[in-house]
Scaffold this motif. Sequence first.
Motif, PDB file in Angstrom:
ATOM      1  N   UNK B 742      44.640 -30.832   5.021  1.00  0.00           N
ATOM      2  CA  UNK B 742      43.430 -30.344   5.545  1.00  0.00           C
ATOM      3  C   UNK B 742      43.406 -29.050   5.682  1.00  0.00           C
ATOM      4  N   UNK B 743      44.351 -28.169   5.660  1.00  0.00           N
ATOM      5  CA  UNK B 743      44.302 -26.672   5.761  1.00  0.00           C
ATOM      6  C   UNK B 743      44.241 -26.229   4.462  1.00  0.00           C
ATOM      7  N   UNK B 744      43.333 -25.098   4.222  1.00  0.00           N
ATOM      8  CA  UNK B 744      43.334 -24.484   2.831  1.00  0.00           C
ATOM      9  C   UNK B 744      44.111 -23.573   2.630  1.00  0.00           C
ATOM     10  N   UNK B 745      44.559 -23.096   1.361  1.00  0.00           N
ATOM     11  CA  UNK B 745      45.203 -22.088   1.106  1.00  0.00           C
ATOM     12  C   UNK B 745      44.614 -20.410   1.896  1.00  0.00           C
ATOM     13  N   UNK B 746      43.379 -20.564   1.589  1.00  0.00           N
ATOM     14  CA  UNK B 746      42.559 -19.367   1.974  1.00  0.00           C
ATOM     15  C   UNK B 746      42.709 -19.308   3.530  1.00  0.00           C
ATOM     16  N   UNK B 747      42.845 -20.358   4.352  1.00  0.00           N
ATOM     17  CA  UNK B 747      42.855 -20.239   5.866  1.00  0.00           C
ATOM     18  C   UNK B 747      44.282 -19.424   6.120  1.00  0.00           C
ATOM     19  N   UNK B 748      45.227 -20.185   5.388  1.00  0.00           N
ATOM     20  CA  UNK B 748      46.564 -19.690   5.784  1.00  0.00           C
ATOM     21  C   UNK B 748      46.649 -17.853   5.313  1.00  0.00           C
ATOM     22  N   UNK B 749      46.007 -17.799   4.259  1.00  0.00           N
ATOM     23  CA  UNK B 749      46.113 -16.388   3.790  1.00  0.00           C
ATOM     24  C   UNK B 749      45.361 -15.410   4.719  1.00  0.00           C
ATOM     25  N   UNK B 764      51.142 -12.410  -1.824  1.00  0.00           N
ATOM     26  CA  UNK B 764      50.631 -13.288  -3.289  1.00  0.00           C
ATOM     27  C   UNK B 764      51.183 -14.722  -3.091  1.00  0.00           C
ATOM     28  N   UNK B 765      50.318 -15.570  -3.371  1.00  0.00           N
ATOM     29  CA  UNK B 765      50.676 -17.039  -3.352  1.00  0.00           C
ATOM     30  C   UNK B 765      51.370 -17.397  -4.504  1.00  0.00           C
TER      31      UNK B 765
END
Lengths: 344, 821
Positions: B742-749, B764-765
């Motif tokens: 449910x968590x997006x990459x953008x949220x983490x970043x 950098x992912x």
Amino acid sequence: MTLTEFIAALDALGADGPARIAAATDLDSWTEVRNALIGRQSGRLTELMGALGALPKEDRREAGQRANTVKVALEAALEARRAELAAAEAAGGRALDLTMPARDRWYGAVHPVSRVIDEVVEIFRELGFAIALGPEAEHAWYNFGALNFPPDHPAMDLHDTLYVGDEQVLRTHTSPVQVRTLQQYPPPIRILAPGNVYRSDPFDPSHAPMFAQIEGLVVDEGVSFADLKATLSHFARRFFGASTRTRFRPSYFPFTEPSAEMDVQCGVCAGSGCSVCKHSGWVEILGSGMVHPAVLEAAGLDSERYTGWAFGMGPARTAISRHGIPDIRILYDSDVRFLDQFAR
Amino acid sequence: MKISHEWLARFVPHGRDAAAIRDLITAHVATVEGFEHLRADLAPFVVGRVVESERIPETKLSFNKVDDGSGTLLEVVCGAPNVTVGAKYPFARSGTRVPPSAKNPTGLLIERRKIRGFTSNGMLCSAQELNLGDDADGILTLETDAPPGTPLLAVLPAGDVRLEVDVLPNRPDLLSHRGVAREVAALTGTPLGVPTELATLAAPGSPPVRGDTAASAGGISVRIEDRADCPQYGAAVLSGLTVGPSPDWLRTAVEASGGRSINNLVDATNYLLHGLGQPVHAFDAATLAGDAIAVRRARAGETLVTLDGQSRALDPRMLVIADAERATALAGVMGGRASEVTSTTTRVVLEVAEFTPRVVRATRRAVGLSTDASYRFERGIDPAAVAEVLATGAALLAHVGGGRVEALVLVGDAPAPRPAVTLRAARAALVLGEAIPLAELTGLLTAVGFACAPTGGDALVVTPPSWRLDVVREVDLIEEVARLRGYDRLPDTLQGARPGTVPDHPLFTAYRRVRDALVAEGLHEVRPLPFTSGAAMPSPDDALVRVRNPLGEDEPYLRREVLGTLARRAEYNLNRMQGDVRLFEVGTVFLPQGAALPREEQRVGVLVMGRRRPAHFTEPQPPAWDEWDAKALAERLARVAFPDAAISLVAADAPVLWSVRAGEATVGTVRRVALDAPVWAKPAFGLELTLGEMPSARVAPAGAHAHASAPARPRAAAPMRYVPLPTTPAAEFDLALLVPEAVTSAQVEVLLRATSGPQLEACTLFDEFRGEGIPAGMRSLAWRLTFRHPERTLRDKEIDGRRSQLLKTLEAQLGVRPRTA
């Protein structure tokens, strides 16, 4: 150990190291050499670094710097040799077959009609022209009325017009940009207006319902037919080659007077007559003329004070003839095999 | 306009060959587009001179030696009785084909052959053999000084040439031989003449009976009901005529100007049309009900069968000629079938009239019928020629038909003289860039029929001739002067110019930036047609701009997006087995705005499909374009298109993948593109950005401008600022994280960046993984974080501290934990 002894040991390592590295013949022997030189456990350099502490305090800085220089050089030599050995191993010990093709990539291309427009723009930019644009769906007034087309006159028959509303047309030429520009900006005007225009011509090998046109316009005090001839002949020489001959002959456009067609001497037969120039020795390049006073007046300018000249040309014609394209529809089809021919 | 060189020379005996006349007309009058030798079949024949001749005993033949200019005398056997030593004759060398005849439809091929033991190497020809006449009694003696070997066409008048003159709408006076002859007369300094066939006609006995709106004579009454559309109507009544073949001169003239000879009376009317430029019509007087001619508007419900056999429904837009009962002709367009001149006609009314361009154009358009007559009336005839052509035409018809002129009637007003126009020498000098003396101006204009009166000053008062309807302003006279003098004789010195006030249009510079970026990405620019079928739209008439008179009903609309056009082009390529497609277009879309002009936007559309790279032996199957390529193209493109704005791509609902934002504004979308594609085709991705609007509102009312006192030039974008290069080493570490689905990459970043502090240089992912070792409902994402202090090396302790701080925050705020082995 003294500083002198330390430096001597470092120099010996620096001199000896590269030869030992080069002597490694495979990745296993390379690892042995590396460990012997800079390995953490028993490397000679590591030993020397360990001995730094035993030097007098005031010598340590210089010794440390020298040791570091040697370390960097050895590491670089080791890495280079490792890469060579790894590549040789990957190739099964054989050399590369250098006749094999390069790793290619896709190349993009500017459309051949845009290329012609670019070249024309380039030449007129040198002469101080700026680029003006206008809408493709136009008020009939800008397309006809302001350009001195008499209402309901056979001159209109030369423009088979597509309509999108009452008194609303798809512009049949780029000349409406002349009037828009004259209304918006005061003279001196020096503009080039490339753009798409529309005619109610069925799609066939030499006609398209939409095609590109390039309009040019100069308006200022004291502008004459001599300027028109000089500028357009200069353009022809820049575009077609320095020895290009031009001729001007009478024509008719409602929005210019005197009106002239400019021909250039046929490049295929050099004027002696061939099928390209229909045996006339000349190829028609553009229509031109002095801006009709009625056009200046329609744009609210004083036609006694200002004069000007204008021209219009079709870059698709030029693209077709220079590239030997037999059918104008090829320019619109967007076949990637056609487009790719302009990529290299 | 087809001009016969010979016919032209009868109006103006200029003494020049057709090619010279062609060049003169093109340089000074109108472009000669066609140049056709009417007897091209005679081109291979040459002048031959008989040097020796002897009879062949016991035959009618002679054995001759002929000089054909080749340097070798040829032996030729001839059957004609009139072979004379020293005379010149048309000669066909062997290999020449004689023109076809009734006897030999393909034309006889002349070959070397033996006749009575003598060799013959060609043929001396009779007039009949060359289709030059009926004389077959002997070979054609040439009265010429031309040396043997000269092409026959150079010495025979049979070498007529048809010139096709491209007459533009402003010069209807050039739509006749006389009109072109006026120009040639001026250009060659030859006086304009009257052809012998007209000069020798007997003048009609009495002048026309005149009337303002009506008149009658010769048993016919003429009435103009519509003076506004028919200023003059002339009629000649002729009787005692015999319809038959035309005399040779008339037939030749009609054919040379591209027509077909019909009979003497019809050919004579065509002579008047093509020779003098006046459309005329002859009709059978016997068919006129009530012996009356009326010029009036057609009545609703009226019908007329025209000469071409079509029955036409008439309405009041049209002007007709009528008798006492019904319409008999469409005025200025075409006559009626019922009143046509037939083989039994003996009494004829010849109509010579002036109809206004407006009414003839309206009539022609209403019936959809363009004729030689309507073409000329629409452009305007010489109103002063009506009376003259009435007299000449009556005499001509009487002459060729063997009848007599009973009466002439001419109703209406004689045309008023044309308004005079002042020509200032200084103005001509300004426009043309060269001062031309008043005397030369006068000479040039007078030569083509203008009357020039001096004003005493630096100007002329110029009255145009009646046939020059196009000359109404001073600049019209300046054009006359320029072309008659010759455009090529005017100066062409390149001079300096003041810089213009117009800035480059921002949409053009945006186009160039965008195009260069996309070409660098390996894409092909296209310029397709912007029409569309509207098939994909639920109600295309609301969503799309419809062309009122489309070229085809299959694509009657203008597009509202570029990507649709590119999709059709991609399908075109797929149909040709081309699956690697990388197209872009910068073009216009049209969004309807009710009754106003459509809103026009400049858009850039991109479509990519197929392999990302060409195959190479190191990579036999390169990857296909995918979403991430499309996203990269969109980001790159948006930055290039909007250099001053912050660009972001926001996930959107399918089929759109992302919408593209420049600052706060949504400027486009990235999409999967659905194509009608074969199974082997790879997925297609597209993007479309709006570069800007092209305003179409009027700049200012007609006759006015909207000049600002100081036109605004767009400000240049702020230049990019240099970032100093680092002088300290970087420290980096990887974070492999378990991220709930449910968590997006953008949220983490976003969190990573917010928590890392100002020393974070890059984030950098570099990996995404699901599967073994990863709990259900989670995925592993891994970032590489790079830190750098601007002044010193970061200590390991500092890095480790950041790492645990990050992990603590991630876990607390997003439930994201480190992935441990």
